[in-house]
Design an enzyme around this catalytic site. Sequence first.
Site: not given
Ligand code: ACO
Length: 331
Positions: A118, A288, A258
Amino acid sequence: MPSRPDSGLHLAGTGVHLPARILTNQDLEKLVETSDEWIMTRTGIKERRIASEEETSTHMGVVAAKQALTNAKLKASDLDLILVATVTPDSFFPSTACRISAELGASGCPAFDLQAACSGFLYGLILADQFIRAGTTKNILLVGTERLSSVVDWRDRNTCVLFGDGAGAVVVRAEPGRRGLLAFDWGAEGSSGELLHLRNPQAAGKALSAPSPGSPDCIVMAGKEIFKQAVTAMADSARRTMEKAGVRLEDIRCVISHQANIRIIDALVEKLKFPREHCFVNVHRYGNMSAACIPVALHEAGAEMKLQPGDKVLLVAFGGGLTWASAILEW
Ligand code: ACO
């Protein structure tokens, strides 16, 4: 013709290609156990574009590049260098840059891909700035193009809701008297690379055996950890760049970060104490798109944020590698 060493980088033209097919959060509700409400509150993404079979990384990059060239009032034969940032090349070789060059008819022009996930487009912009400062290169095409829908596991709700396809391109030109990028900062932390990865299974194949069948792996991500690292690395990098440039927060007209997640963008502007209304956001429209995010945002921000020549734009990115970069561009 070589540029004069006192020339600086000028953003001469931008272009984009965004596939027509829109995949909404409601569409995703039919694929995995998720909801529009979950995706919106956790990411701010409402919809993303999905490439058709014909819309390869090369195809999308070519369309964006042609538009950028037209806007820059240049022809492919005027180019001195073609750089392409992508993690989804159509082939390992020829590079996507060589494929795009062939489609544009830029015969003889040096062309190569660079890969910093990215952060790839910003890495490319920093390289372009260095070539222009060196006085050896005048007109550079820089493309960020990604077909992430091909490398996402559509059964994994943790990742499939986050990504989209698209391409953005810029033509940068050496212009006498320009200061180019006022400052930049870039870095990588390879020891944390496993937090976000996309493997090439063939690279680990047994020596002297037939290649393993099947498609490459899909994106794997430790979401929470990536979130924290992205906010910290981008804020630290942005601060270093502002310090190097001798630019204060109030001098920055617009931040283009980004576009991975609205919560990452919000946390970043809060850490930097930057006014949210001066921060460009389009993550709700496209999700993204990795290396394509910043060039697409640059294309749209000019009009939407009413940017004027001389405005200082802070660009900042973070991605797989792990990598990060930031730069201040004078519009
Ligand atoms: N729909 C519903 N529930 C979901 C989904 C979904 N799409 N995805 C995950 N969950 C669930 C999980 O399974 C978890 O359930 P559980 O508690 O029963 O295990 C629950 O939601 C909470 O999951 P978390 O991982 O705690 O959620 P979080 O608040 O961390 O959000 C997210 C997840 C959106 C992926 C976040 O961590 C994030 O944005 N991280 C950055 C990732 C990113 O942007 N990566 C891109 C590449 S790097 C970059 O470009 C910067």
